[in-house]
Enzyme design. Structure first.
Site, PDB file in Angstrom:
ATOM      1  N   ASP A   1     -15.778   1.144  22.307  1.00  0.00           N
ATOM      2  CA  ASP A   1     -15.013   0.088  22.979  1.00  0.00           C
ATOM      3  C   ASP A   1     -13.644  -0.141  22.355  1.00  0.00           C
ATOM      4  OD1 ASP A   1     -15.080  -1.464  25.246  1.00  0.00           O
ATOM      5  OD2 ASP A   1     -15.852  -3.246  24.244  1.00  0.00           O
TER       6      ASP A   1
ATOM      7  N   LYS B   1      -6.945  -2.099  23.606  1.00  0.00           N
ATOM      8  CA  LYS B   1      -8.165  -2.868  23.315  1.00  0.00           C
ATOM      9  C   LYS B   1      -8.916  -2.175  22.193  1.00  0.00           C
ATOM     10  CE  LYS B   1     -12.734  -3.955  25.245  1.00  0.00           C
ATOM     11  NZ  LYS B   1     -13.635  -3.787  26.402  1.00  0.00           N
TER      12      LYS B   1
ATOM     13  N   ARG C   1     -10.489  -8.499  27.676  1.00  0.00           N
ATOM     14  CA  ARG C   1      -9.323  -9.141  28.295  1.00  0.00           C
ATOM     15  C   ARG C   1      -8.780 -10.270  27.419  1.00  0.00           C
ATOM     16  NH1 ARG C   1     -12.758 -10.393  33.562  1.00  0.00           N
ATOM     17  NH2 ARG C   1     -13.583  -8.407  32.799  1.00  0.00           N
TER      18      ARG C   1
ATOM     19  N   ASP D   1     -19.122 -11.332  27.064  1.00  0.00           N
ATOM     20  CA  ASP D   1     -19.031  -9.877  27.183  1.00  0.00           C
ATOM     21  C   ASP D   1     -17.802  -9.452  27.983  1.00  0.00           C
ATOM     22  OD1 ASP D   1     -19.846  -7.291  26.667  1.00  0.00           O
ATOM     23  OD2 ASP D   1     -21.123  -7.154  28.438  1.00  0.00           O
TER      24      ASP D   1
ATOM     25  N   LYS E   1     -25.590  -7.793  25.561  1.00  0.00           N
ATOM     26  CA  LYS E   1     -25.826  -6.689  26.484  1.00  0.00           C
ATOM     27  C   LYS E   1     -27.314  -6.380  26.561  1.00  0.00           C
ATOM     28  CE  LYS E   1     -21.383  -4.351  25.731  1.00  0.00           C
ATOM     29  NZ  LYS E   1     -20.894  -4.428  27.119  1.00  0.00           N
TER      30      LYS E   1
ATOM     31  N   GLU F   1     -14.847  -9.754  26.860  1.00  0.00           N
ATOM     32  CA  GLU F   1     -14.050 -10.060  25.669  1.00  0.00           C
ATOM     33  C   GLU F   1     -12.773  -9.242  25.568  1.00  0.00           C
ATOM     34  OE1 GLU F   1     -15.208  -6.243  24.737  1.00  0.00           O
ATOM     35  OE2 GLU F   1     -16.444  -7.797  25.635  1.00  0.00           O
TER      36      GLU F   1
ATOM     37  N   ASP G   1     -19.128  -3.605  20.403  1.00  0.00           N
ATOM     38  CA  ASP G   1     -19.288  -4.666  21.402  1.00  0.00           C
ATOM     39  C   ASP G   1     -20.758  -4.876  21.712  1.00  0.00           C
ATOM     40  OD1 ASP G   1     -18.965  -6.561  23.338  1.00  0.00           O
ATOM     41  OD2 ASP G   1     -18.375  -5.140  24.908  1.00  0.00           O
TER      42      ASP G   1
END
Length: 508
Positions: A293, A270, A356, A352, A282, A354, A275
């Site tokens: 991230d 990933k 996956r 959020d 967030k 994201e 993010d």
């Protein structure tokens, strides 16, 4: 990078800034560890008593400095705690040696050379001590003083050279152990650098360029899919996540091949270079460290390069799913439906969630090559941090034996991990009335739900495991052992060890 050498020199005659010795915690006080015999002799066998007088107990992480004995060319002795004395006839375990070496290297920042006289009985010990020292000496200095005078945060440059006393420079096993320590540590530290780089300088395009340069240097084949290529290929997950950013997404494929390989591993990372949460923004206080991230992609990148540098007899393909998750007029909205690379549709209930989505496309791409196993690595869920804390990553997968093998590999290299289940009843929570699946399910067990989502995008019959490194990927506290503040490089050593075991035929 700190230099690492093997030395047959005796501690008294070696020119260095410090001699590092080990001290263990015994039942009746500190015990001088093997390797420090020459130092103890110079103190007339009373070194343990001197250390105790100075407050040392031998507890793990403890550092005690004292003047070197008369006649030594080094002016300082640094005693580092190893923890409890091993049971009779047992050796100090590798992780204790790694931690001690890392602590000593950090304590000696600003020094040009240190001689490590820690317990060293075989090549494995040399590798552990070397690795710990190289990882512990790490500092991220690129943005200090405009890069003209790189210094660590305490104003001192990292320890420049480590000499392992008791090493055997001409022994093939010792030389191989040191070469491995250098290769793995340098690549892990490269991953740390990437994680620590501010997001205004590291976006999907620049990350891909860094990967291309490293691939060229180490004979790795590289392919970069830009926005046009992703659109042509139908990578709806990666495109959907990156839609709100001015910096377009990328999918990077790194292929290391060995002419002697009998197995093929695929690693998927990933790579959300920043993010914000997207439209599902967030809350305040959760944005400041979101440059980390992309830690999963950094780990995969480092592991593939390390495998190439070590010449492992296994084919390793790394997939870096890179995007920046930002809110804008073009961003994916909650309620949108994305058509993924696999053809499945996903209803986005929370932008959020994201990671996956980009992993799903990369997992399906990796599956098309029919590797023997796929491992994905991601800072995926806060739920995993709640479950396992800040220093342990979770391992899930579709094969219990493989999950166990990964757990054992992680424990062997000193990366705390824990096998986690994927309860089937949690899958129903992701049913969508609109699409094939939603990107959110039940709140409780969120880390397990995320793994179940990923499983949907793994090709049939392929062994797969998922490492959720959300806890240990970024250390917001103080340094400990060989782990610095900031990016840690979590997952790199587990992936490298998995590749080594696979190359040796020890994984089925």
């Amino acid at each position: 990078m700190t230099a690492l050498t093997l030395s047959t020199a005796a501690a008294p005659g070696l020119r260095a800034d410090a001699i590092v010795i080990g001290v263990a915690k015994g039942a009746k006080g500190p015990v001088v560890a093997p390797g420090a015999e020459a130092v103890d002799k110079a103190y007339d066998g009373r070194l343990a008593g001197v250390l105790e007088t100075l407050g040392a107990s031998g507890a793990e992480g403890e550092v005690t400095k004292l003047p070197a004995p008369s006649g030594f060319k080094a002016p300082l002795v640094l005693a580092v705690g190893l923890g409890p004395v091993p049971e009779k006839d047992a050796a100090y375990d590798s992780e204790a040696l790694r931690k001690a070496a890392g602590i000593a290297a950090r304590a000696l920042a600003g020094s040009k050379k240190a001689a490590f006289a820690l317990p060293l009985t075989d090549a494995a010990d040399a590798g552990a001590i070397g690795e710990g020292a190289l990882l512990g000496a790490y500092s991220f200095d690129a943005y200090k003083d405009n890069g003209k005078d790189p210094k660590s945060k305490n104003g001192k440059a990292p320890l420049a050279e480590v000499a392992l006393l008791g090493g055997k420079p001409r022994d093939k096993a010792y030389k191989a152990a040191v070469e491995r320590a250098v290769a793995v540590s340098e690549e892990l530290n490269r991953a740390r650098d990437l994680v620590n780089t501010p997001p205004n300088d590291l976006n999907p395009e620049s990350f891909a360029a860094i990967a291309q340069a490293a691939a060229k240097e180490h004979g790795i084949k590289v392919q970069v899919l830009d926005v046009k290529a992703l659109e042509k290929g139908g990578y709806g997950g990666i495109l959907g996540v990156g839609a709100g950013s001015a910096a377009g997404p990328r999918l990077v494929k790194l292929s290391y091949t060995s002419s002697k390989a009998k197995k093929h591993l695929a690693f998927v990372g990933k790579g959300i270079t920043y993010d914000s949460g997207g439209i599902s923004l967030k809350p305040a206080g959760h944005n400041e460290t979101m440059k980390c991230d992309m830690s999963g992609a950094a780990a995969v990148f480092a592991a593939v390069v390390a495998a190439a540098r070590l010449g492992l007899e296994v084919n390793v393909t790394g997939w870096l799913a890179l995007a920046e998750n930002m809110p804008s007029g073009s961003a994916t909205r909650p309620g949108d439906v994305l058509r993924m690379y696999s053809g499945k549709t996903v209803e986005v209930l929370n932008t959020d969630a994201e990671g996956r989505l980009v992993l799903a496309d990369a997992l399906w791409a990796a599956s098309q090559e029919k590797p023997d196993a796929i491992v994905d690595v991601a800072t995926l869920t806060g739920a995993m941090v709640l479950a396992l804390g800040n220093r342990t990553f979770g391992i899930m997968g579709n094969d219990d034996a493989f999950r166990t093998a990964l757990y054992e590999a992680a424990e062997e290299v000193g990366e705390p991990a824990w096998p986690m289940p994927m309860p089937e009843h949690l899958r129903k929570g992701m049913d969508s009335p609109t699409a094939d699946i939603a990107n959110m399910g039940e709140r409780m067990g969120g880390g397990l739900v995320a793994a179940l989502f990923l499983r949907e995008f793994v090709g049939g019959g392929i062994t797969w495991a998922h490492l959720d490194i959300a806890g240990p990927a970024f250390n917001e506290g103080g340094p400990f052992g060989y782990t610095p503040k900031g990016g840690t490089g979590s997952g790199v050593r587990t992936l490298v060890r998995l590749a080594e075991l696979t190359a040796a035929g020890d994984l089925g």
